[in-house]
Scaffold this motif. Structure first.
Motif, PDB file in Angstrom:
ATOM      1  N   UNK A 136       7.151 -87.317 134.729  1.00 63.86           N
ATOM      2  CA  UNK A 136       5.973 -87.067 133.903  1.00 63.86           C
ATOM      3  C   UNK A 136       5.954 -87.946 132.649  1.00 63.86           C
ATOM      4  N   UNK A 137       7.105 -88.462 132.250  1.00 67.24           N
ATOM      5  CA  UNK A 137       7.168 -89.314 131.060  1.00 67.24           C
ATOM      6  C   UNK A 137       6.680 -90.730 131.328  1.00 67.24           C
ATOM      7  N   UNK A 138       6.558 -91.104 132.584  1.00 70.26           N
ATOM      8  CA  UNK A 138       6.119 -92.454 132.930  1.00 70.26           C
ATOM      9  C   UNK A 138       4.614 -92.598 132.727  1.00 70.26           C
ATOM     10  N   UNK A 139       4.250 -93.496 131.842  1.00 70.91           N
ATOM     11  CA  UNK A 139       2.827 -93.746 131.604  1.00 70.91           C
ATOM     12  C   UNK A 139       2.255 -94.620 132.711  1.00 70.91           C
ATOM     13  N   UNK A 140       1.002 -94.405 133.032  1.00 69.70           N
ATOM     14  CA  UNK A 140       0.331 -95.261 134.004  1.00 69.70           C
ATOM     15  C   UNK A 140       0.193 -96.671 133.441  1.00 69.70           C
ATOM     16  N   UNK A 141       0.396 -97.638 134.301  1.00 63.99           N
ATOM     17  CA  UNK A 141       0.243 -99.037 133.861  1.00 63.99           C
ATOM     18  C   UNK A 141      -1.145 -99.571 134.181  1.00 63.99           C
ATOM     19  N   UNK A 142      -2.025 -98.696 134.640  1.00 61.42           N
ATOM     20  CA  UNK A 142      -3.363 -99.123 135.037  1.00 61.42           C
ATOM     21  C   UNK A 142      -4.355 -98.915 133.898  1.00 61.42           C
ATOM     22  N   UNK A 143      -4.929-100.008 133.438  1.00 56.27           N
ATOM     23  CA  UNK A 143      -5.917 -99.975 132.364  1.00 56.27           C
ATOM     24  C   UNK A 143      -7.140-100.794 132.792  1.00 56.27           C
ATOM     25  N   UNK A 144      -8.289-100.362 132.390  1.00 63.00           N
ATOM     26  CA  UNK A 144      -9.483-101.157 132.601  1.00 63.00           C
ATOM     27  C   UNK A 144     -10.180-100.906 133.919  1.00 63.00           C
ATOM     28  N   UNK A 145     -11.421-101.334 134.008  1.00 59.15           N
ATOM     29  CA  UNK A 145     -12.267-101.018 135.165  1.00 59.15           C
ATOM     30  C   UNK A 145     -11.816-101.648 136.472  1.00 59.15           C
ATOM     31  N   UNK A 146     -11.040-102.724 136.419  1.00 53.73           N
ATOM     32  CA  UNK A 146     -10.610-103.386 137.648  1.00 53.73           C
ATOM     33  C   UNK A 146      -9.309-102.815 138.204  1.00 53.73           C
ATOM     34  N   UNK A 147      -8.755-101.810 137.542  1.00 55.05           N
ATOM     35  CA  UNK A 147      -7.508-101.199 137.987  1.00 55.05           C
ATOM     36  C   UNK A 147      -7.773-100.127 139.039  1.00 55.05           C
ATOM     37  N   UNK A 148      -6.722 -99.738 139.792  1.00 48.80           N
ATOM     38  CA  UNK A 148      -6.884 -98.605 140.710  1.00 48.80           C
ATOM     39  C   UNK A 148      -7.425 -97.379 139.979  1.00 48.80           C
ATOM     40  N   UNK A 149      -8.356 -96.687 140.615  1.00 52.38           N
ATOM     41  CA  UNK A 149      -9.059 -95.546 140.022  1.00 52.38           C
ATOM     42  C   UNK A 149      -9.775 -95.918 138.723  1.00 52.38           C
ATOM     43  N   UNK A 150      -9.978 -97.204 138.509  1.00 54.67           N
ATOM     44  CA  UNK A 150     -10.667 -97.645 137.304  1.00 54.67           C
ATOM     45  C   UNK A 150      -9.889 -97.376 136.029  1.00 54.67           C
ATOM     46  N   UNK A 151      -8.551 -97.234 136.155  1.00 53.30           N
ATOM     47  CA  UNK A 151      -7.744 -96.922 134.975  1.00 53.30           C
ATOM     48  C   UNK A 151      -8.122 -95.588 134.361  1.00 53.30           C
ATOM     49  N   UNK A 152      -8.567 -94.650 135.212  1.00 52.29           N
ATOM     50  CA  UNK A 152      -9.170 -93.414 134.694  1.00 52.29           C
ATOM     51  C   UNK A 152      -8.189 -92.516 133.962  1.00 52.29           C
ATOM     52  N   UNK A 153      -6.921 -92.494 134.382  1.00 49.79           N
ATOM     53  CA  UNK A 153      -5.983 -91.616 133.681  1.00 49.79           C
ATOM     54  C   UNK A 153      -5.837 -92.032 132.219  1.00 49.79           C
ATOM     55  N   UNK A 154      -5.588 -93.311 131.984  1.00 52.36           N
ATOM     56  CA  UNK A 154      -5.434 -93.764 130.606  1.00 52.36           C
ATOM     57  C   UNK A 154      -6.732 -93.622 129.819  1.00 52.36           C
ATOM     58  N   UNK A 155      -7.854 -93.868 130.475  1.00 54.33           N
ATOM     59  CA  UNK A 155      -9.142 -93.680 129.794  1.00 54.33           C
ATOM     60  C   UNK A 155      -9.305 -92.234 129.359  1.00 54.33           C
ATOM     61  N   UNK A 156      -9.016 -91.298 130.245  1.00 57.30           N
ATOM     62  CA  UNK A 156      -9.169 -89.879 129.912  1.00 57.30           C
ATOM     63  C   UNK A 156      -8.221 -89.460 128.794  1.00 57.30           C
ATOM     64  N   UNK A 157      -6.996 -89.967 128.836  1.00 59.32           N
ATOM     65  CA  UNK A 157      -6.022 -89.595 127.803  1.00 59.32           C
ATOM     66  C   UNK A 157      -6.397 -90.150 126.428  1.00 59.32           C
ATOM     67  N   UNK A 158      -7.169 -91.226 126.405  1.00 60.66           N
ATOM     68  CA  UNK A 158      -7.639 -91.758 125.120  1.00 60.66           C
ATOM     69  C   UNK A 158      -8.536 -90.757 124.395  1.00 60.66           C
ATOM     70  N   UNK A 159      -9.172 -89.866 125.144  1.00 63.99           N
ATOM     71  CA  UNK A 159     -10.069 -88.889 124.542  1.00 63.99           C
ATOM     72  C   UNK A 159      -9.324 -87.769 123.810  1.00 63.99           C
ATOM     73  N   UNK A 160      -8.013 -87.679 123.969  1.00 62.22           N
ATOM     74  CA  UNK A 160      -7.246 -86.665 123.230  1.00 62.22           C
ATOM     75  C   UNK A 160      -7.433 -86.863 121.730  1.00 62.22           C
TER      76      UNK A 160
END
Length: 298
Positions: free
Chosen positions: A122-146
């Motif tokens: 669970x400590x491993x951050x996703x390395x996917x950022x931006x719209x061209x990433x798998x799932x559109x980098x959605x995990x990191x995008x969502x976490x930015x809203x915290x």
């Protein structure tokens, strides 16, 4: 709590909705078809019509709920760019709708490509950022809203969420075995896949809504890693087919699009999740499901 769920009639979503309702939550599910709407209503859930491209409906659903659980995904392997773009747009829409509210926003993600040479945690951050990433980098995008007043929680599901009626990765491997007459595994079959039963995954969603702090990454993983040879052997037993190794150069030709994933080592732990949520998986293992006929029909 009134919970808006996308993907509410899907494989994981239907299990999560049943668990949410059993816990006394009011649920509104996004439904794109009459059949999906009828299934939700039969369970006692409300229906909001729309799909992943209907951002107005998604926005309204988020604005009118106490919490949002986003489980929908197009999973269009023939047009991944479109799938990734739709996923990112939906997450952006939900996040924008919840800014400053402190409301929970749980979204589906996965454990793939989080680590190399060891099980992901669970400590491993996703390395996917931006719209061209798998799932559109959605995990990191969502976490930015915290940082913008949204109670975001990532739900990372094992690559196989198994059970009777599954139409995902394992069902695809079973279909390939039927078509080719052999149950194959990549190379020496030592690479492993994490797994979780559908009922346990649904339960984790409800517990995550109730207990997970903002910014948490949860792992819906019951088995850290099942060797692909073991998976192939169980498929072979279920279908009474021979089991064989598929050479690396033949993996794509034999398995098609899923070959890339079946050759990957997709392992993950869930120790932190289990302790945080008091979550103890109780469903059958992947091999038990295969051995007891969960994938034998058809």
């Amino acid at each position: 709590m009134h919970v808006f769920v996308t993907g509410a009639s899907g494989w994981i979503g239907s299990a999560a909705v049943a668990d949410l309702l059993a816990e006394g939550h009011e649920v509104t599910g996004l439904a794109r078809s009459d059949a999906s709407a009828a299934a939700l209503e039969a369970k006692g859930a409300h229906v909001r019509r729309g799909d992943l491209d209907d951002l107005d409906s998604i926005r309204a659903g988020a604005e009118n709920a106490d919490a949002v659980i986003h489980l929908a995904n197009k999973h269009d392997w023939s047009d991944l760019a479109a799938s990734n773009a739709a996923e990112r747009a939906a997450v952006q829409t939900i996040g924008d709708a919840l800014v400053g509210t402190g409301r929970p926003f749980l979204l589906a993600s996965g454990v793939a490509a989080l680590s190399q040479g060891r099980p992901a945690t669970e400590a491993d951050a996703s390395r996917f950022h931006g719209p061209d990433s798998p799932r559109g980098g959605s995990e990191n995008l969502a976490l930015e809203f915290v940082d913008r007043g949204v109670h975001t929680v990532s739900l990372r599901f094992a690559p196989t969420v198994h059970g009777t009626g599954d139409h995902g990765f394992i069902a695809t491997l079973v279909a390939i075995a039927r078509r080719t007459g052999v149950s194959g595994y990549p190379g020496d079959g030592a690479n492993r896949w994490a797994a979780v039963h559908r009922a346990d995954a649904g339960r984790l969603v409800t517990l995550g809504l109730a207990k997970a702090p903002a910014g948490t990454r949860l792992h819906a993983v019951a088995e850290e890693g099942v060797p692909t040879r073991t998976i192939a052997e169980a498929i072979g037993r279920a279908l009474e087919l021979p089991v064989t190794s598929i050479a690396p150069e033949d993996i794509e030709g034999h398995f098609g699009w899923i070959g890339t994933f079946f050759a990957m080592d997709l392992t993950a732990t869930s120790a932190v999740t289990r302790e945080l949520l008091d979550w103890t998986p109780t469903g059958p293992t992947l091999v038990e499901d295969l051995d007891t006929g969960a994938y034998s029909a058809g």
